[in-house]
Design an enzyme around this catalytic site. Sequence first.
Site, PDB file in Angstrom:
ATOM      1  N   GLU A  24       0.974  -1.555   0.080  1.00 23.29           N
ATOM      2  CA  GLU A  24      -0.406  -0.197   0.004  1.00 23.29           C
ATOM      3  C   GLU A  24       1.058   1.446  -0.126  1.00 23.29           C
ATOM      4  OE1 GLU A  24      -3.006   0.041   0.002  1.00 23.29           O
ATOM      5  OE2 GLU A  24      -3.763  -2.516  -0.249  1.00 23.29           O
TER       6      GLU A  24
ATOM      7  N   CYS B 207      -8.141  -2.178   7.706  1.00 24.19           N
ATOM      8  CA  CYS B 207      -6.451  -2.278   7.594  1.00 24.19           C
ATOM      9  C   CYS B 207      -6.512  -0.480   7.158  1.00 24.19           C
ATOM     10  CB  CYS B 207      -6.480  -2.498   6.214  1.00 24.19           C
ATOM     11  SG  CYS B 207      -7.592  -4.834   6.663  1.00 24.19           S
TER      12      CYS B 207
ATOM     13  N   HIS C 269      -1.441  -5.831   2.475  1.00 22.07           N
ATOM     14  CA  HIS C 269      -2.601  -6.434   1.629  1.00 22.07           C
ATOM     15  C   HIS C 269      -2.244  -7.361   1.148  1.00 22.07           C
ATOM     16  CE1 HIS C 269      -6.248  -2.795   2.139  1.00 22.07           C
ATOM     17  NE2 HIS C 269      -6.088  -4.228   3.414  1.00 22.07           N
TER      18      HIS C 269
END
EC number: 3.4.19.3
Length: 202
Positions: free
Chosen positions: A78, A141, A165
């Site tokens: 991410e 998250c 992720h």
Amino acid sequence: MKVLVTGFEPFNGETINPSFEAIKMLPDEVEGAKIIKAKLPTVFRKSLCELEELISKENPDIVICVGQAAGRSKISIERVAINIDDAEINDNEGNKPKDEKIFVDGENAYFSNLPIKLMVKTIKEHNIPAEISNSAGTYVCNHVFYGLMYLIDKKFKNLKGGFIHVPFSHNQVLEKKNVPSMSLEDITNGLFYAIKGVLSEK
């Protein structure tokens, strides 16, 4: 050198969460760095309180938080966390915040300060699918990713941190149709090589 790696407990009816199952399989040391493994609750606020306590207790140099993302087919590094909680489903204590800021004194967004492109490159060199993702969602998250970067900005200024992720593991999709998955071994190896990528940064 210490690396804190966190996963989450199962949520939304799942019996496992591959983020933590994979973390448990990581070695205790990578490239001479001690790997500290921890499980966070899939709960707004409580997850951040526990993360802050872990950072204060363990004093790591690097923090990598890991979460499950249904529908992803690759290890997703991410890039950015946004200052919003907007849940489509309840967390594990029944919370379902809608359009709420995570921290009113925080930036609209924070970027990972990990070498995300190097992490993707290192994972892919070992034939495991990986990509950079530009959205960590608006559930727990992203909440934890944003909270981590907020803590780095406000309190733990020398800390490196980011979020990964991972897809469902194969056994989670046995009764699901057309949902991508990855073996737990490949997820673990992907995380291992992501950590190696971070540690190899010059």
